[in-house]
Design a protein around this motif. Structure first.
Motif, PDB file in Angstrom:
ATOM      1  N   LYS A 250       0.804  -1.236   0.000  1.00 30.46           N
ATOM      2  CA  LYS A 250       0.000   0.000   0.000  1.00 30.46           C
ATOM      3  C   LYS A 250       0.835   1.284   0.000  1.00 30.46           C
ATOM      4  CE  LYS A 250      -3.515  -0.708  -0.637  1.00 30.46           C
ATOM      5  NZ  LYS A 250      -4.031  -1.342  -1.911  1.00 30.46           N
TER       6      LYS A 250
ATOM      7  N   GLY B 195       2.313   2.482  -2.668  1.00 30.41           N
ATOM      8  CA  GLY B 195       2.281   3.122  -3.988  1.00 30.41           C
ATOM      9  C   GLY B 195       3.156   2.344  -4.963  1.00 30.41           C
ATOM     10  N   THR B 196       3.296   1.040  -4.704  1.00 29.50           N
ATOM     11  CA  THR B 196       4.202   0.208  -5.510  1.00 29.50           C
ATOM     12  C   THR B 196       3.732   0.108  -6.960  1.00 29.50           C
ATOM     13  OG1 THR B 196       3.031  -1.772  -4.740  1.00 29.50           O
ATOM     14  CG2 THR B 196       5.028  -1.164  -3.553  1.00 29.50           C
ATOM     15  N   ARG B 197       2.413   0.012  -7.176  1.00 27.25           N
ATOM     16  CA  ARG B 197       1.902  -0.091  -8.557  1.00 27.25           C
ATOM     17  C   ARG B 197       2.142   1.225  -9.300  1.00 27.25           C
ATOM     18  NH1 ARG B 197       1.547  -3.620 -12.264  1.00 27.25           N
ATOM     19  NH2 ARG B 197       0.824  -5.081 -10.664  1.00 27.25           N
TER      20      ARG B 197
ATOM     21  N   LYS C  60       7.702  -5.967  -9.126  1.00 26.43           N
ATOM     22  CA  LYS C  60       7.323  -5.459  -7.807  1.00 26.43           C
ATOM     23  C   LYS C  60       6.515  -6.519  -7.063  1.00 26.43           C
ATOM     24  CE  LYS C  60       2.683  -3.909  -7.634  1.00 26.43           C
ATOM     25  NZ  LYS C  60       1.759  -3.851  -6.510  1.00 26.43           N
TER      26      LYS C  60
ATOM     27  N   ARG D 240       5.047   5.268   2.856  1.00 29.07           N
ATOM     28  CA  ARG D 240       4.042   6.303   3.056  1.00 29.07           C
ATOM     29  C   ARG D 240       3.900   6.543   4.532  1.00 29.07           C
ATOM     30  NH1 ARG D 240      -1.511   4.340   0.522  1.00 29.07           N
ATOM     31  NH2 ARG D 240      -2.600   6.309   0.765  1.00 29.07           N
TER      32      ARG D 240
ATOM     33  N   SER E 116      -4.938   2.341   4.728  1.00 32.49           N
ATOM     34  CA  SER E 116      -4.996   1.816   3.370  1.00 32.49           C
ATOM     35  C   SER E 116      -4.982   0.283   3.386  1.00 32.49           C
ATOM     36  CB  SER E 116      -3.795   2.351   2.592  1.00 32.49           C
ATOM     37  OG  SER E 116      -3.770   1.839   1.299  1.00 32.49           O
TER      38      SER E 116
ATOM     39  N   TYR F 166      -2.785  11.731  -9.803  1.00 30.00           N
ATOM     40  CA  TYR F 166      -2.106  11.890 -11.078  1.00 30.00           C
ATOM     41  C   TYR F 166      -2.314  10.633 -11.931  1.00 30.00           C
ATOM     42  CZ  TYR F 166       0.202  16.304 -10.252  1.00 30.00           C
ATOM     43  OH  TYR F 166       0.445  17.635 -10.057  1.00 30.00           O
TER      44      TYR F 166
ATOM     45  N   LYS G 218      -6.963   1.515  -6.738  1.00 29.28           N
ATOM     46  CA  LYS G 218      -5.899   2.387  -6.228  1.00 29.28           C
ATOM     47  C   LYS G 218      -6.472   3.777  -6.005  1.00 29.28           C
ATOM     48  CE  LYS G 218      -3.005  -0.961  -7.018  1.00 29.28           C
ATOM     49  NZ  LYS G 218      -2.323  -1.720  -5.991  1.00 29.28           N
ATOM     50  N   GLY G 219      -6.417   4.222  -4.764  1.00 25.38           N
ATOM     51  CA  GLY G 219      -6.945   5.545  -4.454  1.00 25.38           C
ATOM     52  C   GLY G 219      -8.347   5.463  -3.866  1.00 25.38           C
ATOM     53  N   ARG G 220      -8.578   4.437  -3.064  1.00 27.33           N
ATOM     54  CA  ARG G 220      -9.892   4.289  -2.430  1.00 27.33           C
ATOM     55  C   ARG G 220     -10.024   5.218  -1.237  1.00 27.33           C
ATOM     56  NH1 ARG G 220      -8.546  -1.922  -2.059  1.00 27.33           N
ATOM     57  NH2 ARG G 220      -9.759  -2.803  -3.772  1.00 27.33           N
TER      58      ARG G 220
ATOM     59  N   HIS H 240     -10.586   6.052   2.512  1.00 27.83           N
ATOM     60  CA  HIS H 240     -10.277   5.319   3.753  1.00 27.83           C
ATOM     61  C   HIS H 240     -11.386   5.543   4.773  1.00 27.83           C
ATOM     62  CE1 HIS H 240      -5.718   5.587   2.673  1.00 27.83           C
ATOM     63  NE2 HIS H 240      -6.396   4.799   1.882  1.00 27.83           N
TER      64      HIS H 240
HETATM   65  N1  LIG Z   1      -1.172   8.102  -9.233  1.00 27.12           N
HETATM   66  C1  LIG Z   1      -1.779   7.301  -8.367  1.00 27.12           C
HETATM   67  N2  LIG Z   1      -3.030   6.820  -8.612  1.00 27.12           N
HETATM   68  C2  LIG Z   1      -3.642   6.023  -7.717  1.00 27.12           C
HETATM   69  N3  LIG Z   1      -3.093   5.624  -6.537  1.00 27.12           N
HETATM   70  C3  LIG Z   1      -1.863   6.074  -6.260  1.00 27.12           C
HETATM   71  C4  LIG Z   1      -1.156   6.924  -7.142  1.00 27.12           C
HETATM   72  N4  LIG Z   1       0.040   7.205  -6.587  1.00 27.12           N
HETATM   73  C5  LIG Z   1       0.086   6.575  -5.415  1.00 27.12           C
HETATM   74  N5  LIG Z   1      -1.055   5.893  -5.205  1.00 27.12           N
HETATM   75  C6  LIG Z   1      -1.331   5.155  -3.980  1.00 27.12           C
HETATM   76  O1  LIG Z   1      -1.012   3.799  -4.167  1.00 27.12           O
HETATM   77  C7  LIG Z   1      -1.690   3.107  -3.127  1.00 27.12           C
HETATM   78  C8  LIG Z   1      -1.702   1.633  -3.400  1.00 27.12           C
HETATM   79  O2  LIG Z   1      -0.415   1.157  -3.149  1.00 27.12           O
HETATM   80  P1  LIG Z   1       0.149  -0.182  -3.773  1.00 27.12           P
HETATM   81  O3  LIG Z   1       0.014  -0.148  -5.254  1.00 27.12           O
HETATM   82  O4  LIG Z   1       1.515  -0.368  -3.229  1.00 27.12           O
HETATM   83  O5  LIG Z   1      -0.841  -1.259  -3.173  1.00 27.12           O
HETATM   84  S1  LIG Z   1      -0.623  -2.840  -3.130  1.00 27.12           S
HETATM   85  O6  LIG Z   1       0.179  -3.147  -1.943  1.00 27.12           O
HETATM   86  O7  LIG Z   1       0.011  -3.242  -4.373  1.00 27.12           O
HETATM   87  O8  LIG Z   1      -1.990  -3.385  -2.988  1.00 27.12           O
HETATM   88  C9  LIG Z   1      -3.055   3.737  -3.099  1.00 27.12           C
HETATM   89  O9  LIG Z   1      -3.552   3.605  -1.784  1.00 27.12           O
HETATM   90  P2  LIG Z   1      -5.076   3.939  -1.386  1.00 27.12           P
HETATM   91  O10 LIG Z   1      -5.201   5.429  -1.551  1.00 27.12           O
HETATM   92  O11 LIG Z   1      -5.242   3.514   0.016  1.00 27.12           O
HETATM   93  O12 LIG Z   1      -5.964   3.184  -2.338  1.00 27.12           O
HETATM   94  C10 LIG Z   1      -2.788   5.178  -3.528  1.00 27.12           C
HETATM   95  O13 LIG Z   1      -2.904   6.121  -2.494  1.00 27.12           O
END
Ligand SMILES: Nc1ncnc2c1ncn2[C@@H]1O[C@H](COP(=O)(O)OS(=O)(=O)O)[C@@H](OP(=O)(O)O)[C@H]1O
Length: 292
Positions: free
Chosen positions: A48, A50-52, A103, A131, A139, A240, A255-257, A259
């Motif tokens: 969580k 921001g690895t993706r 990743k 984070r 998250s 972004y 991604k970006g739910r 909380h």
């Molecule tokens: N550009 C962009 N768009 C959308 N989301 C973004 C972005 N950059 C960082 N993030 C943040 O990435 C969080 C998810 O992290 P991971 O990808 O590491 O999650 S996972 O562990 O693979 O499930 C995800 O966490 P949540 O906000 O809790 O959904 C995002 O806050």
């Protein structure tokens, strides 16, 4: 002496590039030189963090080839026992000048992983995106909540998981433990010098990704090819998104739910809980982060 684990045996036999593809040439790679390669860099976590987003943003670079899925090689026995040949086969086909990256966020918090990564390649460059630890807990909780909802299974409110009956935070709650960054980083520092680990500020990557990605380019010794114009803020998504050769794309809706709303007193408790661990982490890495 017992024989070394399969992955280590493979490593001795494999070298770094050994995936023969169609149209194989004398070098063992395809005629145009493309082949699968073991990763020269791994995004090790944190879950969580921001690895993706980091992987997708790095993939904007023409010299980067990224594995699409989380590979879970070093942390899952059923994968690790199949050896480095298996790992190699999970990698994308890449040109000789490209860096391969995968990743798997669970690597960071799995204590057996650092030694295994080291035995594959002691010179590997590691990317760790972190984070604010309290935000990461929320998250993490949200992720598990959605997983349960998808399976139509109940899941308790976050307060129930965070708090013990005496009103103190429950240190056994896994999401709390995963945010104790200094504990996990110490395992990695037993095998890798700090200069091999680049910490990406995940909060900054959310607010303004380009400068964070530039730092990653430098760490990986990539030519500066990603531009500010590769990023645009999408108001609907609230994050972004990426612009790649005229093609716009945002990360998946998971991604970006939002909380859960947490009582400010409990939130304060969380911030206090991480205060000392954060200090320890800052000392370990010799830099501070703008965390609560
Ligand atoms: N550009 C962009 N768009 C959308 N989301 C973004 C972005 N950059 C960082 N993030 C943040 O990435 C969080 C998810 O992290 P991971 O990808 O590491 O999650 S996972 O562990 O693979 O499930 C995800 O966490 P949540 O906000 O809790 O959904 C995002 O806050």
């Amino acid at each position: 002496r017992p024989s070394p684990p399969r992955a280590e045996q493979d490593q001795q036999e494999l070298g770094r590039k050994a995936a023969p593809l169609r149209d194989e040439g004398p070098s063992g790679a395809a005629a145009n030189g493309s082949a699968q390669q073991l990763p020269q860099t791994i995004i090790i976590g944190v879950r969580k963090g921001g690895t993706r987003a980091l992987l997708e943003m790095l993939s904007l670079h023409p010299d980067v080839a990224a594995a699409e899925n989380e590979v879970h090689f070093f942390d899952w026995e059923e994968h690790y026992s199949q050896g480095l040949g298996w790992y190699l086969r999970q990698m994308p086909v890449s040109a000789p000048h490209q860096l391969t990256v995968e990743k798997t966020p669970a690597y960071f918090t799995s204590p057996k992983v650092p030694e295994r990564v080291h035995s594959m390649d002691p010179g590997i460059r590691l990317l760790l995106i972190l984070r604010d630890p309290s935000e990461r807990v929320l998250s993490d909780y949200t992720q598990v909540l959605y997983n349960h909802r998808q399976k139509r299974k109940p899941y308790p409110p976050i307060e129930q998981l965070l708090l013990r009956s005496d009103g103190r935070l429950d240190a056994d709650y896994k999401a709390l433990n995963r945010s104790l960054y200094h504990v996990h980083l110490r395992h990695w520092l037993r095998f890798f010098p700090l200069r091999r680990i680049h910490v990406v500020d995940g909060d900054r990557l959310i607010r303004d990704p380009f400068p964070e990605i530039q730092k990653v380019e430098r760490f990986l010794k990539l030519s500066p090819q990603i531009n500010a114009s590769n990023f645009y803020f999408n108001k609907t998504k609230g994050f972004y998104c990426l612009r790649d050769g005229g093609r716009d794309r945002c990360l998946h809706e998971s991604k970006g739910r939002a909380h859960p709303q947490v009582d400010p007193k409990l939130l304060n408790k969380l911030h206090e809980y991480f205060h000392e661990p954060n200090k320890k982490f800052f000392e370990l890495v010799g830099r501070t982060f703008d965390w609560h």
